[in-house]
Enzyme design. Structure first.
Site, mmCIF file in Angstrom:
data_model
loop_
_atom_site.group_PDB
_atom_site.id
_atom_site.type_symbol
_atom_site.label_atom_id
_atom_site.label_comp_id
_atom_site.label_asym_id
_atom_site.label_seq_id
_atom_site.Cartn_x
_atom_site.Cartn_y
_atom_site.Cartn_z
ATOM 1 N N HIS A 49 0.158 -10.424 1.561
ATOM 2 C CA HIS A 49 -1.122 -11.127 1.452
ATOM 3 C C HIS A 49 -1.034 -12.163 0.336
ATOM 4 C CE1 HIS A 49 -1.584 -7.641 -1.361
ATOM 5 N NE2 HIS A 49 -1.953 -8.624 -2.158
HETATM 6 C C1 T46 Z 1 -1.384 -7.544 -5.170
HETATM 7 C C2 T46 Z 1 -0.176 -6.681 -5.146
HETATM 8 C C3 T46 Z 1 0.855 -7.089 -6.158
HETATM 9 C C4 T46 Z 1 -8.309 -0.490 -5.069
HETATM 10 O O1 T46 Z 1 -9.209 0.290 -4.715
HETATM 11 N N1 T46 Z 1 -8.420 -1.182 -6.244
HETATM 12 C C5 T46 Z 1 -7.486 -2.044 -6.680
HETATM 13 O O2 T46 Z 1 -7.637 -2.641 -7.754
HETATM 14 C C6 T46 Z 1 -6.313 -2.250 -5.870
HETATM 15 C C7 T46 Z 1 -5.224 -3.212 -6.302
HETATM 16 C C8 T46 Z 1 -6.207 -1.554 -4.697
HETATM 17 N N2 T46 Z 1 -7.182 -0.675 -4.312
HETATM 18 C C9 T46 Z 1 -7.014 0.089 -3.078
HETATM 19 C C10 T46 Z 1 -7.075 -0.734 -1.800
HETATM 20 C C11 T46 Z 1 -6.151 0.005 -0.865
HETATM 21 O O3 T46 Z 1 -6.868 1.031 -0.217
HETATM 22 O O4 T46 Z 1 -5.721 0.679 -3.094
HETATM 23 C C12 T46 Z 1 -5.130 0.669 -1.798
HETATM 24 C C13 T46 Z 1 -3.779 -0.032 -1.826
HETATM 25 O O5 T46 Z 1 -3.973 -1.438 -2.097
HETATM 26 P P1 T46 Z 1 -3.144 -2.584 -1.353
HETATM 27 O O6 T46 Z 1 -2.824 -2.157 0.027
HETATM 28 O O7 T46 Z 1 -3.890 -3.878 -1.508
HETATM 29 O O8 T46 Z 1 -1.792 -2.609 -2.227
HETATM 30 P P2 T46 Z 1 -0.605 -3.677 -2.208
HETATM 31 O O9 T46 Z 1 0.508 -3.044 -2.929
HETATM 32 O O10 T46 Z 1 -0.351 -4.200 -0.852
HETATM 33 O O11 T46 Z 1 -1.165 -4.931 -3.081
HETATM 34 C C14 T46 Z 1 -1.496 -4.761 -4.443
HETATM 35 C C15 T46 Z 1 -2.802 -5.513 -4.761
HETATM 36 O O12 T46 Z 1 -3.826 -5.069 -3.871
HETATM 37 C C16 T46 Z 1 -2.658 -7.006 -4.623
HETATM 38 O O13 T46 Z 1 -3.776 -7.665 -5.199
HETATM 39 O O14 T46 Z 1 -1.292 -8.728 -5.470
HETATM 40 O O15 T46 Z 1 -0.457 -5.277 -5.271
#
Ligand code: T46
Length: 132
Positions: A49
């Site tokens: 993303h």
């Molecule tokens: C990014 C990369 C480097 C939350 O509830 N609060 C938060 O602050 C974050 C970051 C995530 N979440 C929840 C949302 C999802 O249910 O945690 C779960 C995993 O998040 P996500 O699938 O977005 O994780 P990544 O590793 O794909 O991405 C993350 C960050 O979301 C993003 O901003 O830049 O790490």
């Protein structure tokens, strides 16, 4: 593509090492949120993303992982394996993370609170945002 790796000062003595993170000093924005990921499976790829507004600094405080950053024109791979180095990720940059070591702890400092509406999760939409 200009990759900004922030060199963080290490304060070391016979007890070990310490790195301090200070908003608007070595972290180039006010810090609104900190999150970290660990116990990431070795074949896992995360991210896929971009963000409309969010700016972040990623620091591997333990172990290693790789990032791909893509500004819509160029894709660059970066290995993070140094807890005294921060990778600045600007807004409207596609990111993917992979090759996590078993012990990897990836910490991210962000300039905004969590907001799902800030995510661009479709690569074609990301490319059209870049073109604007
Ligand atoms: C990014 C990369 C480097 C939350 O509830 N609060 C938060 O602050 C974050 C970051 C995530 N979440 C929840 C949302 C999802 O249910 O945690 C779960 C995993 O998040 P996500 O699938 O977005 O994780 P990544 O590793 O794909 O991405 C993350 C960050 O979301 C993003 O901003 O830049 O790490």
């Amino acid at each position: 593509m200009d990759i900004k790796l922030i060199q963080l000062q290490k304060h070391g003595d016979e007890r070990g090492k310490l790195v301090a993170l200070e908003e608007t000093k070595n972290i180039p924005f006010p810090i609104k949120r900190v999150y970290y990921m660990f116990e990431t499976g070795e074949d896992v790829r995360r991210g896929f993303h971009a963000h409309k507004e969010l700016k972040q600094v990623a620091i591997v405080v333990r172990g290693s992982c790789r990032f791909v950053l893509d500004d819509g024109k160029e894709r660059v791979e970066i290995l993070l394996d140094n807890p005294a180095q921060g990778l600045l990720i600007e807004s409207v940059v596609w990111r993917e993370m992979y090759d996590f070591s078993d012990d990897c702890v990836l910490m991210v400092l962000a300039d905004r609170l969590y907001d799902e509406s800030d995510y661009i999760r479709d690569y074609e939409i990301f490319i059209s945002e870049v073109a604007k």
